[in-house]
Scaffold this motif. Sequence first.
Motif, PDB file in Angstrom:
ATOM      1  N   ASP A   1       0.845  -1.201   0.000  1.00 43.91           N
ATOM      2  CA  ASP A   1       0.000   0.000   0.000  1.00 43.91           C
ATOM      3  C   ASP A   1       0.881   1.251   0.000  1.00 43.91           C
ATOM      4  O   ASP A   1       1.201   1.803   1.050  1.00 43.91           O
TER       5      ASP A   1
ATOM      6  N   LYS B   1       0.228   4.297  -1.024  1.00 44.27           N
ATOM      7  CA  LYS B   1      -0.455   5.540  -0.646  1.00 44.27           C
ATOM      8  C   LYS B   1      -0.374   5.764   0.857  1.00 44.27           C
ATOM      9  O   LYS B   1      -0.060   6.867   1.322  1.00 44.27           O
TER      10      LYS B   1
ATOM     11  N   LYS C   1       3.279   6.595   1.935  1.00 40.41           N
ATOM     12  CA  LYS C   1       3.777   7.910   1.541  1.00 40.41           C
ATOM     13  C   LYS C   1       3.462   8.973   2.585  1.00 40.41           C
ATOM     14  O   LYS C   1       4.248   9.907   2.793  1.00 40.41           O
TER      15      LYS C   1
END
Length: 238
Positions: free
Chosen positions: A128, A130, A133
Amino acid sequence: MFDDVTTIIFLVLAVVIFLRLRSVLGRRTGHERPPFDPYSSQERENGNGPSATGDDNVIPLPGQGGPQGEAAPATSSATLDKVAPEGSALNDALRQILSVDRSFDPQGFLQGARGAYEMIVSAFAAGDRKTLKNLLSKDVYEGFVAAISDRESRGETIESTFVGIEKADIVEAALKGSTAQVTVRFRSELISATRDRDGAIVDGDPNAVSEVTDIWTFARDTNSRDPNWRLVATESVE
């Protein structure tokens, strides 16, 4: 008779329109409210958490302020001494951070770090990007993504179950300029297995619980209005 028929037609149309509106407006989509963020519940209750900015995957500094912008109470010496013995180097370092940010709460930070650790470990296993980040510094994020991409290029997948964190302790802290750094040692239990593209296990055991020790460092610029901490360094202990 004509009036009665017209009335019936309008009633039918009204019911149809109502049902259509209800099917759209009354349907639960799973996005009615942001997902629970275990390490920012205090900020959301105070109206200063990630839900106000649209960024759910962050590590906010505990105690950023109370209702109507009230300042958070300063961390007491007794509270700090529970995390690090009075007179120790760690205690002195935490006091340095407190000297530039009176809202810093070591115990609240530890609670947040535990939630962040579980979220990061789970996001890495799932690939994952996203979620990662928003939780990692640029350098650490690039390292994690490189490892994920390498795994994906080989067609490998990770089956991972996070059992829990046995212990989490602050082991080091520092104030470098305006940047606060806090290092935490996590001892956790995981069930993890890596499978190749054919489903064969190439690493780990899907039926065994493994004890893992990681030392992670989180950082935040105390001069910034951004309350978020991010992971800036990782180390695994064999």
